[in-house]
Design an enzyme around this catalytic site. Sequence first.
Site, PDB file in Angstrom:
ATOM      1  N   GLN A   1      -2.295   0.755 -10.811  1.00 60.51           N
ATOM      2  CA  GLN A   1      -3.006  -0.446 -11.255  1.00 60.51           C
ATOM      3  C   GLN A   1      -4.000  -0.903 -10.194  1.00 60.51           C
ATOM      4  O   GLN A   1      -5.133  -1.294 -10.512  1.00 60.51           O
ATOM      5  CB  GLN A   1      -2.015  -1.578 -11.553  1.00 60.51           C
ATOM      6  CG  GLN A   1      -1.139  -1.309 -12.771  1.00 60.51           C
ATOM      7  CD  GLN A   1      -0.485  -2.574 -13.326  1.00 60.51           C
ATOM      8  OE1 GLN A   1      -0.958  -3.678 -13.079  1.00 60.51           O
ATOM      9  NE2 GLN A   1       0.576  -2.401 -14.082  1.00 60.51           N
TER      10      GLN A   1
ATOM     11  N   TYR B   1      -5.305  -7.411 -10.152  1.00 63.28           N
ATOM     12  CA  TYR B   1      -6.391  -8.131 -10.826  1.00 63.28           C
ATOM     13  C   TYR B   1      -6.866  -9.289  -9.948  1.00 63.28           C
ATOM     14  O   TYR B   1      -8.062  -9.474  -9.725  1.00 63.28           O
ATOM     15  CB  TYR B   1      -5.917  -8.650 -12.190  1.00 63.28           C
ATOM     16  CG  TYR B   1      -7.003  -9.361 -12.962  1.00 63.28           C
ATOM     17  CD1 TYR B   1      -7.977  -8.643 -13.645  1.00 63.28           C
ATOM     18  CD2 TYR B   1      -7.072 -10.759 -13.000  1.00 63.28           C
ATOM     19  CE1 TYR B   1      -8.987  -9.281 -14.352  1.00 63.28           C
ATOM     20  CE2 TYR B   1      -8.079 -11.404 -13.695  1.00 63.28           C
ATOM     21  CZ  TYR B   1      -9.034 -10.669 -14.370  1.00 63.28           C
ATOM     22  OH  TYR B   1     -10.033 -11.312 -15.057  1.00 63.28           O
ATOM     23  N   GLY B   2      -5.906 -10.069  -9.438  1.00 56.53           N
ATOM     24  CA  GLY B   2      -6.239 -11.207  -8.581  1.00 56.53           C
ATOM     25  C   GLY B   2      -7.058 -10.786  -7.370  1.00 56.53           C
ATOM     26  O   GLY B   2      -8.095 -11.389  -7.068  1.00 56.53           O
TER      27      GLY B   2
END
Length: 276
Positions: free
Chosen positions: A105, A193-194
Amino acid sequence: MSNSKVALVTGANKGIGFAIVRALCKQYAGDVYLTARDVGRGTAAVESLKKEGLSPIFHQMDINDPKSVGTARDFFKEKYGGVDVLINNAGIAFKMADPTPFKTQADVTLKTNFFATRDMCNVFLPIIKPGGRVVNVSSMMGSMALARCSAELQARFRSNDITEEELVGLMERFVSDAQAGTHEERGWPGTAYGISKTGLTTLTRIMARHLSKERPGDEILCNACCPGWVKTDMAGPNAPKSPDEGAVTPVYLALLPAGAKEPHGQFVSELKVQPW
């Protein structure tokens, strides 16, 4: 060459990007380009807006493909002499429940949300016209991730002298720490993502500094923003905002009036500059 002004939105065949194109078609005095990596989906998106009486134009562009980005740049330079409004909206997010390993990810998310967006900026910034507007669609998740970083990392991301090279190094370090499973002990939060959006907001601040220094008379404004939590394929059905509501802040920044001096190099949410 066309004398028309031109706006370009990346990743615009659905969700917030699509809503941004819709709003620009209604409010912007110039040509509005909906770009997407998939020709079929992009063309279908344009056709559906035409049924609403709007007239966006489609251009293929995959921000992860340097050749596609270069081709698009050449097209806009040749046809319009550059770009007046650039909205970098293309991005990806894994769902919370996604079983994909964190190390994967981290790699995939940063590849698009940070590295490809940075490449896109580096290719397009030189052709942004005087009075131009650049808007990077970031996220409050970036601010939240920043607050969960170690004090040392926070200081670098917030500093006014961080360079693009240093930022790239930090983003590469996050990916390698995530791949080694040592990200938490190295001061990183467990959100790819952050962190991708922490990087994008920081990059926006750096870009704005460069523009002020290298093109001071051109009055180009460059900002990052959070559209809010919006009902999209990415954010899911529980979000409180519609895509059209999510488009409000990005479109506001894209249409800042001629001669405006600010916001510039800021992170904006709900039309207000947020602390970084």
